[in-house]
Every structure is written in C-alpha cells, then in structure tokens.
Design a protein around this motif. Structure first.
Motif, mmCIF file in Angstrom:
data_model
loop_
_atom_site.group_PDB
_atom_site.id
_atom_site.type_symbol
_atom_site.label_atom_id
_atom_site.label_comp_id
_atom_site.label_asym_id
_atom_site.label_seq_id
_atom_site.Cartn_x
_atom_site.Cartn_y
_atom_site.Cartn_z
ATOM 1 N N MET A 1 15.698 -19.434 9.841
ATOM 2 C CA MET A 1 15.710 -18.120 9.209
ATOM 3 C C MET A 1 14.418 -17.351 9.496
ATOM 4 S SD MET A 1 16.795 -15.817 7.118
ATOM 5 C CE MET A 1 15.860 -14.410 6.613
ATOM 6 N N ALA A 2 13.332 -18.048 9.738
ATOM 7 C CA ALA A 2 12.028 -17.398 9.893
ATOM 8 C C ALA A 2 12.056 -16.352 10.999
ATOM 9 C CB ALA A 2 10.966 -18.440 10.194
ATOM 10 N N THR A 3 11.524 -15.198 10.692
ATOM 11 C CA THR A 3 11.501 -14.139 11.686
ATOM 12 C C THR A 3 10.299 -14.260 12.603
ATOM 13 O OG1 THR A 3 10.221 -12.621 10.326
ATOM 14 C CG2 THR A 3 12.612 -12.528 10.090
ATOM 15 N N GLU A 129 3.584 -13.677 6.193
ATOM 16 C CA GLU A 129 4.841 -13.799 6.950
ATOM 17 C C GLU A 129 5.770 -14.797 6.259
ATOM 18 O OE1 GLU A 129 5.645 -11.941 9.497
ATOM 19 O OE2 GLU A 129 3.757 -11.317 10.395
ATOM 20 N N TYR A 130 5.207 -15.927 5.874
ATOM 21 C CA TYR A 130 5.957 -16.981 5.192
ATOM 22 C C TYR A 130 6.599 -16.461 3.901
ATOM 23 C CZ TYR A 130 6.477 -21.361 2.489
ATOM 24 O OH TYR A 130 6.939 -22.398 1.711
ATOM 25 N N TYR A 131 5.799 -15.823 3.056
ATOM 26 C CA TYR A 131 6.334 -15.356 1.781
ATOM 27 C C TYR A 131 7.326 -14.207 1.948
ATOM 28 C CZ TYR A 131 3.209 -18.482 -0.573
ATOM 29 O OH TYR A 131 2.584 -19.613 -1.010
ATOM 30 N N ILE A 147 12.766 -22.408 5.134
ATOM 31 C CA ILE A 147 11.539 -21.732 5.559
ATOM 32 C C ILE A 147 10.382 -22.690 5.289
ATOM 33 C CG2 ILE A 147 10.065 -19.719 5.217
ATOM 34 C CD1 ILE A 147 12.653 -18.229 4.461
ATOM 35 N N VAL A 148 9.804 -23.182 6.369
ATOM 36 C CA VAL A 148 8.835 -24.271 6.302
ATOM 37 C C VAL A 148 7.455 -23.756 6.701
ATOM 38 C CG1 VAL A 148 8.271 -26.572 7.186
ATOM 39 C CG2 VAL A 148 10.670 -25.891 6.882
ATOM 40 N N ASP A 150 4.884 -25.139 7.924
ATOM 41 C CA ASP A 150 4.374 -25.607 9.218
ATOM 42 C C ASP A 150 4.890 -24.784 10.394
ATOM 43 O OD1 ASP A 150 2.919 -27.531 7.920
ATOM 44 O OD2 ASP A 150 4.330 -29.161 8.335
ATOM 45 N N ASP A 151 5.962 -24.028 10.193
ATOM 46 C CA ASP A 151 6.464 -23.140 11.245
ATOM 47 C C ASP A 151 5.619 -21.867 11.363
ATOM 48 O OD1 ASP A 151 8.512 -24.910 11.747
ATOM 49 O OD2 ASP A 151 10.012 -23.777 10.596
ATOM 50 N N TYR A 152 4.758 -21.625 10.383
ATOM 51 C CA TYR A 152 3.969 -20.394 10.338
ATOM 52 C C TYR A 152 2.490 -20.617 10.646
ATOM 53 C CZ TYR A 152 8.024 -18.260 8.250
ATOM 54 O OH TYR A 152 9.293 -17.786 8.045
ATOM 55 N N TYR A 153 1.984 -21.756 10.229
ATOM 56 C CA TYR A 153 0.548 -21.989 10.296
ATOM 57 C C TYR A 153 0.265 -23.285 11.027
ATOM 58 C CZ TYR A 153 -4.278 -22.248 8.803
ATOM 59 O OH TYR A 153 -5.649 -22.297 8.788
ATOM 60 N N PRO A 154 -0.651 -23.276 11.971
ATOM 61 C CA PRO A 154 -1.481 -22.160 12.412
ATOM 62 C C PRO A 154 -0.709 -21.218 13.331
ATOM 63 C CG PRO A 154 -2.026 -24.099 13.686
ATOM 64 C CD PRO A 154 -0.987 -24.520 12.687
#
Length: 163
Positions: A1-3, A129-131, A147-148, A150-154
């Motif tokens: 789902m993460a954009t 972005e995550y939130y 929505i995880v 670890d998919d956003y950071y770093p």
C-alpha cells in the motif's frame, strides 16, 4: 500500500518547508475529521487530549506505543481547511501545517513541516510519509498492518534531499 512518494522542499520568503501531499477518497469534511478527531486520529498516528480552545493540547503518539505526551500549541485552526500547530521536540520546535482542499468529492491533504535548524529531513521525511500512508489506508478502509516502518526508513531519497 505504501506510496513511497517523496516530499518536496518549498520556500516561502526566508522559510523552507518540507511538503507532502496525499489524495484521499473521502470528502474534505471527512478528511478534516480524520486529522482532528482524537478517536479517528488514533487509528493511524495518535490521539490528543485537552481543550484546543485553550491554545494547546497533549498529543500521544500511540502508533509508536508511547504513553508520554507532547504539548502542541494550536496557532491557527480554520475548521475543515487549515490547522497550524507547533511543539518542542527534543530541543527543536516543530512547526506543522495541515491544509485540506476539496477535490471534486474527494479531498487533498497538504502536510508541511518548517525546516529549521535541528530538523533532519532523512529522519522526519520518512516518518511523515509512513504516517500519511497509514492515514490513506484507514480512510480507504484498509488495514495499516501492511504499512511497515522498515519500508520507509532509512530513505536515500530524503538523505539526498537534505543535501
């Protein structure tokens, strides 16, 4: 789902802002409720307590399991359109603006954080972005479980944006 969209840096006068935008399927009013009603806000980030008409509220980042509150000062609130708040976070003032616009029955959300000394884009950008992706998920009736963090950071993109 993460954009995995990446925010942009926008300059207004001498002030720089990290700006992120999201399109939501709900009306402007529904999006406003999602970002201001404590019960709805708690679905994707946290909740606030207190009386906003006093000029400040206590905010709890429940999505991170925090039980400690941060004080947020309400600088401007124009219901269904704009919310401006600020908070002291680890010795740095966080100045946040949320603007909601009608988008033909749907809505768009513009989230901006002022980039002051002490603000590191590679830290704050991926978090927002995550939130915001969690917000889009709950407003679309989807689970935030996909929505995880670890998919956003770093985020190399935010490291490059910092310059």
């Amino acid at each position: 789902m993460a954009t995995h969209s990446i925010g942009t840096i926008q300059t207004e006068g001498e002030t720089k802002w990290l700006v992120l935008e999201r399109q939501l399927s709900g009306s402007k009013e529904a999006t406003w409720r999602a970002i201001t009603d404590p019960a709805l806000l708690d679905r994707f980030i946290g909740r606030w307590e207190g009386d906003p008409s006093s000029g400040e509220v206590s905010f709890f980042m429940t999505a991170e399991g925090s039980t400690e509150a941060s004080t947020y000062r309400v600088l401007e609130c124009s219901p269904t359109e704009k919310l401006i708040v600020e908070s002291d976070f680890m010795g740095t003032v966080w100045h946040l603006q949320l603007t909601v616009q009608d988008n033909g029955g749907a809505s768009s959300l513009r989230f901006a954080q002022r980039i002051d000394d002490g603000i590191t884009l590679s830290d704050v950008g991926p978090g927002w972005e995550y939130y915001l992706d969690r917000l889009v998920a709950v407003e679309s009736g989807e689970s935030v479980d996909s929505i995880v963090w670890d998919d956003y950071y770093p985020s190399a993109a935010y490291q490059a944006l910092q310059g």
